[in-house]
Design a protein around this motif. Structure first.
Motif, PDB file in Angstrom:
ATOM      1  N   ARG A   1      -7.900  12.090   0.390  1.00 28.37           N
ATOM      2  CA  ARG A   1      -6.417  13.163  -0.147  1.00 28.37           C
ATOM      3  C   ARG A   1      -5.162  12.075   0.853  1.00 28.37           C
ATOM      4  O   ARG A   1      -5.301  11.839   2.156  1.00 28.37           O
ATOM      5  CB  ARG A   1      -7.043  14.615  -0.243  1.00 28.37           C
ATOM      6  N   ASP A   2      -4.092  11.791  -0.435  1.00 30.65           N
ATOM      7  CA  ASP A   2      -3.439  11.009   0.714  1.00 30.65           C
ATOM      8  C   ASP A   2      -4.113   9.811   1.362  1.00 30.65           C
ATOM      9  O   ASP A   2      -3.300   9.660   2.653  1.00 30.65           O
ATOM     10  CB  ASP A   2      -2.215  12.322   0.884  1.00 30.65           C
ATOM     11  N   GLY A   3      -4.797   9.153   1.128  1.00 33.07           N
ATOM     12  CA  GLY A   3      -5.463   8.764   1.084  1.00 33.07           C
ATOM     13  C   GLY A   3      -5.971   8.651   3.322  1.00 33.07           C
ATOM     14  O   GLY A   3      -6.494   7.181   3.224  1.00 33.07           O
TER      15      GLY A   3
ATOM     16  N   MET B   1       0.814  -0.685   0.111  1.00 31.18           N
ATOM     17  CA  MET B   1       0.823   0.248   0.139  1.00 31.18           C
ATOM     18  C   MET B   1       0.720   1.290  -0.133  1.00 31.18           C
ATOM     19  O   MET B   1       1.943   1.359   0.690  1.00 31.18           O
ATOM     20  CB  MET B   1      -0.979  -0.071   1.177  1.00 31.18           C
ATOM     21  N   THR B   2       0.621   1.815  -0.713  1.00 33.93           N
ATOM     22  CA  THR B   2       1.154   3.500  -0.833  1.00 33.93           C
ATOM     23  C   THR B   2       1.483   4.093   0.231  1.00 33.93           C
ATOM     24  O   THR B   2      -0.013   4.249   0.404  1.00 33.93           O
ATOM     25  CB  THR B   2       1.606   4.091  -2.414  1.00 33.93           C
ATOM     26  N   ASN B   3       1.321   5.645   0.318  1.00 31.20           N
ATOM     27  CA  ASN B   3       1.050   6.681   1.034  1.00 31.20           C
ATOM     28  C   ASN B   3      -0.731   6.923   0.648  1.00 31.20           C
ATOM     29  O   ASN B   3      -0.813   7.904   1.420  1.00 31.20           O
ATOM     30  CB  ASN B   3       1.851   8.033   1.410  1.00 31.20           C
ATOM     31  N   THR B   4      -0.564   7.140  -0.702  1.00 31.93           N
ATOM     32  CA  THR B   4      -2.074   7.698  -1.111  1.00 31.93           C
ATOM     33  C   THR B   4      -3.373   6.775  -1.316  1.00 31.93           C
ATOM     34  O   THR B   4      -4.472   7.331  -1.887  1.00 31.93           O
ATOM     35  CB  THR B   4      -1.822   7.824  -2.360  1.00 31.93           C
ATOM     36  N   ASP B   5      -3.047   5.402  -0.821  1.00 29.48           N
ATOM     37  CA  ASP B   5      -3.793   4.424  -1.427  1.00 29.48           C
ATOM     38  C   ASP B   5      -4.987   4.394   0.174  1.00 29.48           C
ATOM     39  O   ASP B   5      -4.441   4.892   1.422  1.00 29.48           O
ATOM     40  CB  ASP B   5      -3.588   2.882  -1.348  1.00 29.48           C
TER      41      ASP B   5
ATOM     42  N   GLN C   1     -11.234   8.397  -6.524  1.00 30.37           N
ATOM     43  CA  GLN C   1     -11.035   8.765  -5.034  1.00 30.37           C
ATOM     44  C   GLN C   1     -11.498   9.082  -4.014  1.00 30.37           C
ATOM     45  O   GLN C   1     -12.003  10.233  -3.415  1.00 30.37           O
ATOM     46  CB  GLN C   1      -9.641   9.209  -5.172  1.00 30.37           C
ATOM     47  N   GLU C   2     -12.920   8.581  -3.896  1.00 23.65           N
ATOM     48  CA  GLU C   2     -14.612   9.325  -2.805  1.00 23.65           C
ATOM     49  C   GLU C   2     -15.095   8.766  -2.177  1.00 23.65           C
ATOM     50  O   GLU C   2     -15.024   6.658  -2.319  1.00 23.65           O
ATOM     51  CB  GLU C   2     -14.998   9.813  -3.831  1.00 23.65           C
ATOM     52  N   LEU C   3     -15.322   8.730  -0.911  1.00 16.84           N
ATOM     53  CA  LEU C   3     -16.441   8.174  -0.179  1.00 16.84           C
ATOM     54  C   LEU C   3     -17.693   8.363  -0.862  1.00 16.84           C
ATOM     55  O   LEU C   3     -17.846   9.608  -0.504  1.00 16.84           O
ATOM     56  CB  LEU C   3     -15.644   7.940   0.972  1.00 16.84           C
ATOM     57  N   VAL C   4     -18.920   7.671  -0.805  1.00 18.12           N
ATOM     58  CA  VAL C   4     -20.257   7.872  -1.912  1.00 18.12           C
ATOM     59  C   VAL C   4     -21.044   7.682  -0.540  1.00 18.12           C
ATOM     60  O   VAL C   4     -20.774   6.202  -0.015  1.00 18.12           O
ATOM     61  CB  VAL C   4     -20.257   7.606  -3.321  1.00 18.12           C
ATOM     62  N   SER C   5     -22.138   7.978  -0.587  1.00 17.76           N
ATOM     63  CA  SER C   5     -23.497   7.809   0.537  1.00 17.76           C
ATOM     64  C   SER C   5     -24.425   7.793  -0.600  1.00 17.76           C
ATOM     65  O   SER C   5     -24.324   9.361  -0.958  1.00 17.76           O
ATOM     66  CB  SER C   5     -23.085   9.042   1.875  1.00 17.76           C
ATOM     67  N   LYS C   6     -24.931   6.960  -0.645  1.00 13.78           N
ATOM     68  CA  LYS C   6     -25.637   7.351  -1.671  1.00 13.78           C
ATOM     69  C   LYS C   6     -26.879   8.089  -1.129  1.00 13.78           C
ATOM     70  O   LYS C   6     -27.967   8.746  -1.317  1.00 13.78           O
ATOM     71  CB  LYS C   6     -26.146   5.306  -2.596  1.00 13.78           C
TER      72      LYS C   6
END
Length: 59
Positions: A44-46, A1-5, A30-35
């Motif tokens: 951002r940066d993991g 895992m990289t620092n952006t994962d 690269q988002e968390l989605v709330s339907k």
């Protein structure tokens, strides 16, 4: 895992601050989605930025 994962195990402990409902991970954006809350929170940066002011409105 990289620092952006994003560590998907974090989803177990996170809920949407708008709806108090579950979140799904959108790796492409690269988002968390709330339907239920109709918002997407940036990662951002993991690190998920769970501030309502930082959320993007979705349909």
């Amino acid at each position: 895992m990289t620092n952006t994962d994003f560590d998907r195990r974090m989803l177990d402990g996170l809920v949407c601050p708008v709806s108090q409902g579950p979140l799904s991970y959108d790796a492409e954006k690269q988002e968390l989605v709330s339907k239920a809350g109709k918002v997407a929170f940036p990662i951002r940066d993991g690190i998920p930025i769970m501030l309502i002011d930082e959320a993007r409105q979705i349909d």
